[in-house]
Each structure stands twice: as structure tokens, then as C-alpha cells.
Scaffold this active site. Structure first.
Site, PDB file in Angstrom:
ATOM      1  N   TYR A  90      -5.885 -12.390  -2.906  1.00 22.76           N
ATOM      2  CA  TYR A  90      -5.142 -11.266  -3.488  1.00 22.76           C
ATOM      3  C   TYR A  90      -4.270 -10.685  -2.362  1.00 22.76           C
ATOM      4  CZ  TYR A  90      -8.983 -11.716  -6.843  1.00 22.76           C
ATOM      5  OH  TYR A  90      -9.925 -12.195  -7.732  1.00 22.76           O
ATOM      6  N   GLN A 111       0.838  -1.200   0.000  1.00 29.93           N
ATOM      7  CA  GLN A 111       0.000   0.000   0.000  1.00 29.93           C
ATOM      8  C   GLN A 111       0.877   1.257   0.000  1.00 29.93           C
ATOM      9  OE1 GLN A 111      -3.260   0.380  -0.220  1.00 29.93           O
ATOM     10  NE2 GLN A 111      -3.871  -1.779  -0.130  1.00 29.93           N
ATOM     11  N   ASP A 156      -9.051  -8.671  -1.114  1.00 32.29           N
ATOM     12  CA  ASP A 156      -8.447  -7.380  -1.459  1.00 32.29           C
ATOM     13  C   ASP A 156      -8.009  -7.398  -2.915  1.00 32.29           C
ATOM     14  OD1 ASP A 156      -7.265  -4.901  -1.410  1.00 32.29           O
ATOM     15  OD2 ASP A 156      -5.515  -5.515  -0.250  1.00 32.29           O
ATOM     16  N   CYS A 184     -10.372  -0.792  -3.816  1.00 35.68           N
ATOM     17  CA  CYS A 184      -9.787   0.481  -4.245  1.00 35.68           C
ATOM     18  C   CYS A 184     -10.549   1.099  -5.397  1.00 35.68           C
ATOM     19  CB  CYS A 184      -8.315   0.295  -4.618  1.00 35.68           C
ATOM     20  SG  CYS A 184      -8.028  -0.896  -5.943  1.00 35.68           S
TER      21      CYS A 184
END
Length: 443
Positions: free
Chosen positions: A304, A273, A372, A399
């Protein structure tokens, strides 16, 4: 962009997914960059093919500014005219002309609209600020990126790509980057012979890693000059023009990240991240979602998984008698996870496509899952596989609000429900927003 395309005048409509405002011209939708809903602006069309359903345009003059408009946060002294009307010649910081509170309000509106349109869920959404610790600019949404990727122009200058273009624009600063990256001073370095530059600066403050992607035919003496141009305290790696694993030239080929007491090895090709406080923020939210479903001896999955940000707390929660399946598609990132968890037998790190791994584990009972996916979302096959496995709880980390809303619609079709959702401003000055949601089966 054709210079013959006309200028148009619009009163801008609502924000759209992707960071554009919506305008209409003779019945056609026009997506406009660098505006704010409600503003009266003059725009330059940038894409206006007659057969297209929509056109694109950039604001070139603001005739009636919104109260939330401000000077762009990224306006280099050597080219102020390029930032007229709050525009930005490179592809990042497209919300830099908007006050932060209004940025978050616009992002919340996009999340709400996508949930309503694609998942048929009506939900009030508040985008939470995530200020960077310390520094006078933390309140302005600057200096949060711990990872940056740069182009190099034909004169060997550090550059970034223009929006939706292969053209590159030389830069003299990167105000979204943490100070450790700014202090490298790469814009003062002759980067001739380099195609791209990647930089990773660990959140804990240890020395950055610089990775050069080299042009074909670069000789060893020039490579040595490039290494010498980087601060001797920093690590340097290089990748050949055909790709492959980076070759460590000085220091280490990886960085060590620390989050909530867990330590991770992340190589230059690995995923992590980018906001300095994103790992801890997302870890806490995801664990809040699934922890009630976890006991010592439970089974969990991190799908993921990247370098294993969520794998570590899941492994701690289930203990040595439990099991954690950690699945990542990227070979390099999966190798990072194997290094991190090689002494934790309850963790099974698998490299492969998530949908295929789920098929192989059909019938396995998972108590909790952290999902994710990349910006494209998990997709119908992964959602169907998880519905069939029926874990007690899923923490979906997203996201992209459109991809998440689409996947949520499929979960709802399978009988699942959205218990709660939190949204975080982990990409200030851009249109991007991160969400964490708790999904549970309807039984």
C-alpha cells in the site's frame, strides 16, 4: 433529521471508536457527538429507528461541562449559533471543543480499548503530539492540513458536507488547513459550474495545486474565468464530471514533496499524508522498526505504498544490490511512484491488489516489510500471506485502531508478536489517530 425526535438528557459515558461518547437510553446504546465523557448534556436524537441496536444523537446543551471543554476552534463569526454547545455543522474537527491534551488522552483510550477487545493485547498507550513548525497556532493543533477537499453549494460557494449527509454547508475559513490553502481565498470566489475543489499545498512551501471537478456542460469561457480567479503563481487542473485523469490548465499537474532528503512527485489524484509533518514522523518511526532487519543487498517490500514515501528510504537502505517491491492499488498513485523511482533499478513498482501480488511472490524472501493499508486495514488474506512469507520484521502503519487491532489479532494467531507501538496525533481536532507498530515472527 426529523424535528419530531425527542430531546433526552444524559450523563455521558466513555469515548467510543469514531469520536462519539456512549450513553444509554432504556437499555439501548446511544452514540453522542460533541460531548466529553462525564458531562451532563441535553441531546437531540438524529437517528432513532426502533429496530436499530443503537441510536445517534448530537449535544444541543451542556448542563455540566467537563473541565477540558473549550470554545470550538472553528466558529465562524457569521454563524455563531451553529456552534452552540461546541457542535460543528460540517463533518470535520469533531474534537475541536476539547483541549488538546484531553483529545490525546481520549484517543489513547480508544487505541487501548481496541487492542484489548480485538487483539487481546493489554498495552499502555500514549498519543504523542506532532506540532507544526512555526506559526502562532501550532500549539493549538491548527494549520496542519496540506491537502483539502471541498464541496460547492448551489450558489457557487465553497462548502463542506454535513456529518453523515449529502447536504453541504458553506464555509468562510478552514482553520485546520495550512496558511497556503487559507490564503487562496477560495471562499471569495464564484465557483459556479464546479462540483468539487481539491487543493494540495506541498509541505516544503512551493505553490499549491488547485483541482476543479467540473459540472457537465461547463463552457470554455467559464473555465477560463475559474483559472483566472486563482493566483497566477498557483497551478490549476480540472477533471470532467465523469472523472479521469486531471487536465493541467496552468502550471504543473503535480507537486514535488521532500522528506528527509528524498523527493517525490505527487499528482492531484495521488495519495500523500495530509499533516505537514506526518511524512517525516511516520518515515522515522517505520525505519526505526525495520532498519535492524535491513542490510545492503537485502529485500524489502512497501505494501500500500502510495507515492512511495517508505519505498525511498527502503531503497536507500538496501542499496543498488538489494531489492524493494513497492505495491500500490491506485493506478494514478502508482504512476507517481514510477516517475519517482524510474532511475532506481532496485525498485520494482507494481500496481495491483496487495493480496494478489503477495500470491505471485509466494516463496520470496523479504527481510523487512512496511505495511500501510487504508482505513479498512490489510485484511485476513494479506495477513496470512505475510505470515507465510515470514519477513524478519514488519512496520505496520495504521490510521484506524480498530482495523489494526483486528489485523494484529490475526498476526498473533499466526505466531507473531507486537514488539512496540507508537501513536501520533497527526489529526488534531478530530478523533483520528495514527499508529506505527513493530511486528516480528515468534521464532
Amino acid at each position: 433529521m426529523s424535528e419530531t425526535l425527542p430531546l433526552l438528557e444524559f450523563r455521558l459515558g466513555p469515548i467510543a471508536h469514531g469520536g462519539h461518547t456512549v450513553a444509554r437510553h432504556e437499555g439501548r446504546v446511544v452514540f453522542v457527538r460533541h460531548g466529553i465523557p462525564g458531562e451532563l448534556v441535553r441531546v437531540q436524537l438524529t437517528e432513532a429507528e426502533e429496530g436499530k441496536k443503537f441510536w445517534r444523537a448530537d449535544v444541543v446543551e451542556v448542563l455540566d461541562p467537563a473541565p477540558s471543554r473549550r470554545p470550538h476552534v472553528w466558529a465562524p463569526a457569521d454563524s455563531p449559533s451553529a456552534y452552540a454547545a461546541g457542535t460543528l455543522p460540517v463533518g470535520g474537527a469533531e474534537f475541536g471543543h476539547i483541549e488538546l491534551s484531553e483529545q490525546r488522552r481520549l484517543k489513547a483510550a480508544v487505541v487501548r480499548e481496541q487492542l484489548s477487545r480485538l487483539a487481546h493485547v493489554e498495552l499502555d498507550v500514549v498519543v504523542e503530539p506532532v506540532p507544526v513548525d512555526g506559526g502562532s497556532s501550532s500549539s493549538e493543533g491548527l494549520h496542519w492540513r496540506t491537502r483539502c477537499s471541498f464541496a460547492v453549494d448551489g450558489e457557487g460557494r465553497l462548502a463542506m458536507h454535513a456529518h453523515r449527509s449529502d447536504a453541504v454547508v458553506p464555509i468562510r475559513d478552514m482553520p485546520l488547513a495550512v496558511e497556503e490553502i487559507e490564503d487562496l481565498g477560495l471562499w471569495d470566489t464564484d465557483l459556479s459550474g464546479v462540483e468539487r475543489v481539491e487543493v494540495a499545498a506541498p509541505s516544503a512551501g512551493s505553490a499549491p495545486l488547485v483541482i476543479f471537478t467540473l459540472q457537465d456542460g461547463l463552457d470554455s469561457s467559464r473555465l477560463a474565468e475559474l483559472v483566472e480567479a486563482v493566483d497566477p503563481r498557483d497551478s490549476v487542473s480540472a477533471v470532467g464530471p465523469d472523472g479521469g485523469a486531471p487536465l493541467t490548465l496552468r502550471g504543473r499537474g503535480s507537486v514535488t514533496e521532500e522528506v528527509e532528503g528524498f523527493h517525490y512527485t505527487v499528482t492531484g489524484e495521488g495519495f500523500w499524508q495530509i499533516h505537514r509533518r506526518a511524512p517525516e514522523t511516520l518515515m522515522r518511526a517505520a525505519l526505526d522498526a525495520v532498519e535492524p532487519a535491513l542490510l545492503k543487498g537485502s529485500a524489502a517490500a512497501d505494501l500500500y505504498a502510495g507515492a512511495g514515501l517508505f519505498t525511498a528510504p527502503l531503497a536507500a537502505a538496501v542499496g543498488p544490490s538489494g531489492a524493494v517491491l513497492s505495491v500500490e492499488g491506485s493506478p494514478g498513485t502508482s504512476r507517481d511512484a514510477r516517475r519517482t523511482f524510474k532511475r532506481q533499478p532496485q525498485v520494482d513498482v507494481v500496481q495491483g491488489r496487495v493480496e494478489r501480488v503477495l500470491r505471485r511472490h509466494a516463496g520470496t524472501r523479504f527481510d523487512a516489510v512496511v505495511l500501510d493499508p487504508p482505513r479498512a486495514g490489510a485484511g485476513r488474506e494479506v495477513v496470512r500471506g505475510l505470515v507465510d512469507l515470514a519477513p524478519r520484521a514488519i512496520a505496520y502503519v495504521a490510521c484506524d485502531p480498530a482495523s489494526f487491532a483486528r489485523d494484529l489479532g490475526w498476526f498473533r494467531d499466526g505466531g507473531w508478536r507486537l514488539e512496540w507501538l507508537r501513536a501520533f496525533d497527526l489529526y488534531p481536532q478530530t478523533h483520528h489517530v495514527e499508529t506505527v507498530a513493530l511486528l516480528t515472527p515468534g521464532w
